[in-house]
Structure formats: C-alpha cells, structure tokens
Write an enzyme that holds these catalytic residues in place. Sequence first.
Site, mmCIF file in Angstrom:
data_model
loop_
_atom_site.group_PDB
_atom_site.id
_atom_site.type_symbol
_atom_site.label_atom_id
_atom_site.label_comp_id
_atom_site.label_asym_id
_atom_site.label_seq_id
_atom_site.Cartn_x
_atom_site.Cartn_y
_atom_site.Cartn_z
ATOM 1 N N THR A 142 -24.025 4.549 29.928
ATOM 2 C CA THR A 142 -24.054 6.021 29.940
ATOM 3 C C THR A 142 -22.700 6.670 29.700
ATOM 4 O OG1 THR A 142 -23.766 6.097 32.352
ATOM 5 C CG2 THR A 142 -26.027 6.043 31.502
ATOM 6 N N SER A 194 -11.012 2.678 35.978
ATOM 7 C CA SER A 194 -12.040 3.565 35.440
ATOM 8 C C SER A 194 -12.197 3.409 33.929
ATOM 9 C CB SER A 194 -11.700 5.027 35.773
ATOM 10 O OG SER A 194 -12.550 5.914 35.084
ATOM 11 N N CYS A 246 -18.308 13.600 38.232
ATOM 12 C CA CYS A 246 -19.575 13.951 37.610
ATOM 13 C C CYS A 246 -20.633 14.057 38.703
ATOM 14 C CB CYS A 246 -19.976 12.911 36.572
ATOM 15 S SG CYS A 246 -20.281 11.257 37.268
ATOM 16 N N GLU A 306 -22.399 -0.917 36.007
ATOM 17 C CA GLU A 306 -23.589 -0.302 35.400
ATOM 18 C C GLU A 306 -24.239 -1.252 34.403
ATOM 19 O OE1 GLU A 306 -24.817 3.047 32.145
ATOM 20 O OE2 GLU A 306 -23.122 3.562 33.445
#
Length: 290
Positions: free
Chosen positions: A167, A226, A13, A131
């Site tokens: 996100t 991930s 991304c 995050e």
Amino acid sequence: MIEVEIDKDSGFCFGVVTAIESAERELRNTDTLYCLGDIVHNSLEVERLERMGLHTIDHVAFSALRDQKVLLRAHGEPPATYEMARQNRITIIDATCPVVLRLQRKIHTCYQETRANNTQLVIYGKKGHAEVNGLVGQTDGTAIVVERMEDLDRLDYSRAISLFSQTTKSLDGFKAIVAEIKRRMHDDVEFNYYDTICRQVANRLPNIQAFARRHDWVYFVAGRKSSNGKMLFEECRKANPNTSFISEVEEITEPLPAEVHRVGVCGATSTPKWLMEQVAVRIKELNAVR
C-alpha cells in the site's frame, strides 16, 4: 529573519493514528499490553508508548506467550499469527489498517480463485516488510515479491500473472513495473494488475514536492526503518536538493547558511507531529541571531 513552516499534510496516516489510539486506550485499562513489532517505524514514538507500558515483541517471543493481550499494528499479519494466538489463548487487539485489510482479502480471494490454473501472484513491495509478509501469508507463502526491475527475471511470462502492490509503494514505481511486465508477457497470456496503493500515501508525493520547492532548506523527519520515509525523502530531495534527512532533534547541530530564509519541516506517514514541532523549535533556536 528565518521562517519555519511545518507541512500540514505530513505526519501519521489514518492507519497509524488508529493503531496508536488503540494502544493508548488499552493501556488505560490494562497493566500489560504487548505489540507484535514496532507499532510505528519511529523509535521516539515507540519509546513514548513503551514508557506508558507497551512491550514490543518479535514473533519468537509472541509464540511463547500464553493468556496475554497482543496488539497487531497497522501493517497487518498473516493468517498463521491469528492461528497461533487462538492456540495460545492470546487476546488480539487488531489495529490492522482498513486499507491493508481490504488488500489482504483481495489477494486471498485471488489466490483461491486462480491457484488451480497456476497463476503467479506477484506483489510489488519491500521484501521482508511486515505488510508484505502479511500479504504473502494470504497465499500460503506462494506469492512472488518484486522490489525492483531485476526481480522481474524471476517470473515466467508464459504463465498468467496477477500483480498487486504494497500500500505504501510509489505509484510511479508500480506503473513502471506494470509496463515492463506487459512488455515481457507472451501473446495471449493473461496479465491482471491491481493498483492497491493507499491514496492517502500516494497523494503525499505531489504535496511534499510542492512543499519542498517553496523553501530554501528542508528538514525531512522520519525513522531510519520507515520504507515510506525513504521513498518520500527521495522525492523531497529531487524537488529540493537542500533537503536533510533527520530522525531526532539532536541531529541538528549547526545554524543554516546565511542565505537560507525559508525552512520547511516535513515527514513520513510514521512521523509524529510533536517531533516535527520540536524540530521547528530547534531550528529557530539555532538560527535566532541573523
């Protein structure tokens, strides 16, 4: 004859691309560069950058550094990390994803505006994820992280709630959490929710589902750590049960069944294109004789 197609919408991304470009740019001009945590949840890409001179460290090692350069990856960091860097004269190369940065600011502002009235700040996300740790840090550690439905039992539905999302979480999952909180809220108690899911990630769901359906077999390529990879893989497998999760080319050891003619290769937001290309070559090599 077997056909192999790489999903053009898979791969890094924007935030990950920016972080890796920042690391490569710094490594051209410095002998020593540290990165706080894996720059991307893909061990092969991490190893590639480490060969260029990037040193991956944890927060304990970070606290012991003095007068060094440290790159902050796309996931972002809590305010305490920046304060420690200031105290230890560490130069920060800040590669926090702009989407994450905006979310951090939004949560911090909400915290400042609502803490006096005892509002519960809730983050839909993976507990312990880098995050999410950065987001919780915007609230002086007071935010409540909910990962699944049963975590909602921890909330007090007689008090106001403001809900945000990591996100990279599933949009459907977020909507389900919102619906359940609404169902439980006491009458006349304020509930505000903010869809803070990155659309570059969210839009990959319908794209990857359509890609999976077009093929007889799919190899989904991602790092084992991930979160985005695990989520996208599950959606891919729902669309096509003949989907295999792999992290390295060497995991493909056998030819595919004779009835397989169209093979798709796709991956997560942390999967490098070069790795998917290597997987495609491996598939062709193992299935050359048909």
